[in-house]
Design a protein around this motif. Sequence first.
Motif, short mmCIF file in Angstrom:
data_model
loop_
_atom_site.label_atom_id
_atom_site.label_comp_id
_atom_site.label_asym_id
_atom_site.label_seq_id
_atom_site.Cartn_x
_atom_site.Cartn_y
_atom_site.Cartn_z
N ASP A 250 0.85 -1.20 0.00
CA ASP A 250 0.00 0.00 0.00
C ASP A 250 0.88 1.24 0.00
N ASP A 252 -0.37 4.27 -1.27
CA ASP A 252 -1.24 5.44 -1.37
C ASP A 252 -0.99 6.38 -0.18
N ARG A 365 -1.59 -0.84 -3.82
CA ARG A 365 -2.58 0.24 -3.88
C ARG A 365 -1.88 1.56 -4.16
N GLN A 366 -2.49 2.35 -5.08
CA GLN A 366 -1.98 3.69 -5.38
C GLN A 366 -3.15 4.58 -5.78
N ASP A 367 -2.98 5.87 -5.55
CA ASP A 367 -4.00 6.85 -5.87
C ASP A 367 -4.10 7.06 -7.38
N THR A 424 5.92 3.31 -9.46
CA THR A 424 4.82 2.62 -10.13
C THR A 424 5.34 1.70 -11.23
N SER A 449 -7.05 3.77 -5.67
CA SER A 449 -7.75 4.67 -4.74
C SER A 449 -8.28 5.87 -5.50
N ARG A 684 -1.81 13.97 3.45
CA ARG A 684 -1.22 14.06 2.13
C ARG A 684 -0.72 15.48 1.94
#
Length: 861
Positions: A250, A252, A365-367, A424, A449, A684
């Motif tokens: 994860d 994000d 998981r990534q935004d 990524t 996300s 963030r």
Amino acid sequence: MQAHQPTSQRESIFNNEVISRFELYNSLFLTLPFYKVKDTGTLLPLFIKSCEEGVKQHETPAKLIEDFFEKYTPNTDPKDIIDLLFRFIQYIERQVVLFDAVEDASFNKLNITDEQSSLRALFLKANDNKKLHHKVDQLIEDFSLRLVLTAHPTQFYPGSVLAIINDLTLAIKKNDITTINQLLQQLGKTPFFNKKSPTPVDEALSLAWYLENVFYFAAANIQSGLNQLLSEYHIDPKKIIELGFWPGGDRDGNPNVHPETTLQVSKMLRQILFRCYYRDFRNIKRRITFRGVEGAIAVLQDVLYKNAFDSNLEPTDISDFLLENLQQIKDILTNDHDGLFADLVDDLLRKVELYRSYFATLDIRQDSRILRDVHAYCRQQKPINALFSEDYDKLTESEKLKALSFKNAKIIYTGEQDGLIEDTLQTIAQIKDMQKSNGELACHRFIISNCQQASDILQLIELFLWNGWEADQLTIDFVPLFETVNDLSGAAEIMKTLYTHPFYQKHLASRGGKQDIMLGFSDSTKDGGYLMANWSIFKAKVELTEVAEKHNIKLAFFDGRGGPPARGGGKTHRFYASMGKEIANKNIQLTIQGQTISSQYGSIESAAFNIEQLINAGISAGVKEKHNVLLDPENYDTLEVMANDSYESFLALRKHPLFLPYLETLSPLTLLSKITISSRPVKRNSGEALKLEDLRAISFVTSWSQLKQNIPGFYGIGTALKNQEKADNWEQVVKTYQDSGYFKTIIDNCMMSMSKSDFTITAYLAQDKTYGEFWKTLYDEFELSRAMLLKLAGHQSLMENYPVEKRSIAVREKIILPLVLIQHYALERLQHKLNAEQQQAYEKLAIRTVYGIVNAGRNLA
């Protein structure tokens, strides 16, 4: 399967087994001679009494604490006062651990088996009913439960303390006073926190303690019981339980997660698993000393040892090899040695079938905003740049979908890459290596996300095709995460677009026609308030299920639940039991995080109980397949109006100019980043000024829970209910509550959240010149919500129908009351002009209180 006993019996057990034991061992604990605290055990009870009396008188924490020291320790230097407060904190932290251990030791007595509500009872009934038997058979074929451990930073116990809790629980079960005394001394001398923040790998290693010491056994035991039950009713055994893992995958909002992190965690999970296998195998080897199995035993000894301890070994997925050799040993034992010790082999066989070579699936998981940037970067590189126009980002969504070509290409990268872009691209390439080493299921899901459009998923697929993956060998499941109220409302339309997209249709077909969709509670609660969040997710599930059924898609919802009710936690199994046929429920997937892990899955017994509850809820709901009454027009319209009313109320609060200043000044929000328990930033865009949209939901909820106000868990529901009463629609609301298990669970969890609130602690703020009116606004909604909820449920007090849980909360809140007041005192002192040494001392004092408050709350953060 297990269920609760009659309340009176459970209350009696709780009072005798938990309360009485805690008081006994606590008196022993307070006399332990720890370094520099010979007077602490004497003064702490006096301090607790002063805190309770001071709160009743609505005294400020500063006056309360100063009066105490003036009365009991006159002429004390300010530094000595701070030092003694630290000692109080250390004691109270350990009192919380002691209460946890005492409660855990009584778990089985508080939760004995009720065969009438078990799966066995369901199978017995199905055996006499051919139609029901077929239905159960089909449900078992389709059903699965996936528990995903996440790295959200509210798990405060380090591995050393978890081990003490485990040993202390066993000693308490046996009433072994000598061992209990030694463990309490060990507990007193064992640090509760790290001197520096953990890395993501540290977090993964800490969380893997539960995999190794709890889930490895609990999940296998449950699966064993299910297999036995299925075989009795002539149903083929099926793997039902799956484990997932987020730490290390994860990324994000966590810039500290890198490709090497993910690879390291993947290797770690594999090695820990094989050490578990090797530990079990050593027991088998000690017992199976017969002729005929020497060859297979020797082969397994060599293979398991190397995979467990040889760091130079080139790992591959050897699970089928292990199963083949174990089955060979079992067959020889059965045929030649009367099945002696075959049960030991069977146990390891079952574990290998469950965990293969990976233990738990590592999710990535990534935004979506980061992934869009990566796609934009790749479009500038050869040969991809020839496929896209320069104004691609200005295109409409439909135009973008037409522009996507899904062509395989090997990009020639030039120039330096941004850190997140590089992460990524490297991660996409290395997933293939992890699948080769640990098996496909080791890492096969990429969660997007903040997913807002179909192109967010399709562009990610292109990134895979441009970085080493072939379209017909894309062994990846792409999982959109919808979380905000707005994103949830548009989720069904996005998925409809995907289901009708030619490339995505083909990809889904290659993945067995199954689509996972993640729905998150945290940001939806922060965005829309408690009731709107729950209602938005309910409506999204109904719409998404309908769209999936129209396109013949096997839909699995992955629920971002866990922690407090404000983040979807609470009595989770009741939500799944109350799903109607309009909501896909054959595959239960949910996150378990923070204190939920230690409180509900901290021991083999409690983990087994909660896993059983979820399986029971899912299968029972599937058998009943009732229509969800919330979809009846009168119920639906009522909830729709109430959700919007609560949303407007919560939105007005969020827009109040004092909303964030109140939280920043009176809670430890601004200090959370200095707590050394997480690799993840509090917000963030960490370099910028604090904005609500950038604040991580976990920090938002934690801050309110530290204040003992739990605003995200109830605010607006009182106003919504009162409006229904004014509109002469109260009878309908009561009918909805009585008819709908889903709505009733929402109300129950809301009451739980409110039970962990105590506005008397901050009642002194009513007179505050700056925040007095704002505090009154919060308090008025709390009182209104309490009154309306009690009226709706027909109760005299919150959690009246859960007296044992209510009593447990009350004891825990009493234990940590001094921590809350010390925190307020330290935060108040920080508003004054201080020198650097004083500033640091009071910051540290406030920070140290956070640990015990969250630990005691169990599902508060």
